[in-house]
Design a protein around this motif. Sequence first.
Motif, mmCIF file in Angstrom:
data_model
loop_
_atom_site.group_PDB
_atom_site.id
_atom_site.type_symbol
_atom_site.label_atom_id
_atom_site.label_comp_id
_atom_site.label_asym_id
_atom_site.label_seq_id
_atom_site.Cartn_x
_atom_site.Cartn_y
_atom_site.Cartn_z
ATOM 1 N N LEU A 118 45.532 42.554 41.340
ATOM 2 C CA LEU A 118 46.401 43.475 40.611
ATOM 3 C C LEU A 118 47.401 42.715 39.740
ATOM 4 O O LEU A 118 47.610 43.062 38.567
ATOM 5 N N VAL A 119 48.001 41.679 40.285
ATOM 6 C CA VAL A 119 49.011 40.911 39.551
ATOM 7 C C VAL A 119 48.403 40.283 38.294
ATOM 8 O O VAL A 119 49.000 40.330 37.214
ATOM 9 N N TRP A 120 47.203 39.718 38.415
ATOM 10 C CA TRP A 120 46.586 39.093 37.245
ATOM 11 C C TRP A 120 46.080 40.127 36.250
ATOM 12 O O TRP A 120 46.052 39.865 35.043
ATOM 13 N N PHE A 121 45.698 41.308 36.717
ATOM 14 C CA PHE A 121 45.323 42.367 35.784
ATOM 15 C C PHE A 121 46.536 42.794 34.954
ATOM 16 O O PHE A 121 46.454 42.922 33.730
ATOM 17 N N VAL A 122 47.657 42.989 35.631
ATOM 18 C CA VAL A 122 48.892 43.338 34.923
ATOM 19 C C VAL A 122 49.281 42.209 33.974
ATOM 20 O O VAL A 122 49.670 42.447 32.820
ATOM 21 N N GLY A 123 49.164 40.974 34.442
ATOM 22 C CA GLY A 123 49.495 39.822 33.605
ATOM 23 C C GLY A 123 48.607 39.732 32.376
ATOM 24 O O GLY A 123 49.091 39.454 31.271
ATOM 25 N N PHE A 124 47.314 39.961 32.553
ATOM 26 C CA PHE A 124 46.407 39.940 31.409
ATOM 27 C C PHE A 124 46.791 41.011 30.396
ATOM 28 O O PHE A 124 46.871 40.742 29.195
ATOM 29 N N CYS A 125 47.020 42.228 30.882
ATOM 30 C CA CYS A 125 47.390 43.327 29.974
ATOM 31 C C CYS A 125 48.700 43.023 29.251
ATOM 32 O O CYS A 125 48.817 43.238 28.039
ATOM 33 N N PHE A 126 49.666 42.521 29.970
ATOM 34 C CA PHE A 126 50.981 42.217 29.396
ATOM 35 C C PHE A 126 50.879 41.107 28.349
ATOM 36 O O PHE A 126 51.375 41.247 27.225
ATOM 37 N N LEU A 127 50.216 40.000 28.693
ATOM 38 C CA LEU A 127 50.100 38.882 27.755
ATOM 39 C C LEU A 127 49.277 39.264 26.533
ATOM 40 O O LEU A 127 49.628 38.923 25.398
ATOM 41 N N ALA A 128 48.162 39.982 26.749
ATOM 42 C CA ALA A 128 47.323 40.387 25.627
ATOM 43 C C ALA A 128 48.080 41.331 24.694
ATOM 44 O O ALA A 128 47.988 41.207 23.464
ATOM 45 N N ASN A 129 48.837 42.252 25.265
ATOM 46 C CA ASN A 129 49.614 43.175 24.444
ATOM 47 C C ASN A 129 50.684 42.437 23.645
ATOM 48 O O ASN A 129 50.854 42.679 22.448
#
Length: 191
Positions: A118-129
């Motif tokens: 979950l943490v890396w999914f949120v991190g991916f979405c945040f960084l990509a955005n």
Amino acid sequence: MDGFQAYGAGKAGGTFDPLTFIRQPQTVMRILCWLFSIVILGCVTNEGYINKPEEVEEYCIFNRNQNACNYAVAMGTLCFLCSAAFLALDVYFPQISAVKDRKKAVMADIGVSALWSLVWFVGFCFLANQWQVSKEEDNPLNEGADAARAAIVFSFLSVFTWVLHLNLCNITFSLCLSHCAVDGASEESVI
């Protein structure tokens, strides 16, 4: 109970074989998770902060949002430490003689793997955005762009490595429960 392996480990007190340990799928996945956290941490700390030629203060390459870099650095560091700790637990795991303690270790591994997914999914979405909305004029020399893209890609790959590790932990857990049922032991006696 011949051949019974409580939560993926043989009888306690056996000798440690490094080659067998390295070849285990869970170990391979944990090492991949560990390496991915190093890559993400390295990319963001080395080239994640930039400044314009006329500025002195450095800003995060992800839309000048310090929170994006702070999130990546914090999660990379914590994931590195967590992976190292669970890798040490994997080495120690065959020495644990109590089935209850083994169950607690596997359940903790399941919880931690789900959390990091979950943490890396949120991190991916945040960084990509944040990378998507970054302005070209904030980085006129295009410094650190490859490192930012690498951090995003490895965040994305980290989601899958942690999910795969979670699945391996679930298989280990369900195999033990099925062994307990076949051997006549109830789940309550293992708890």
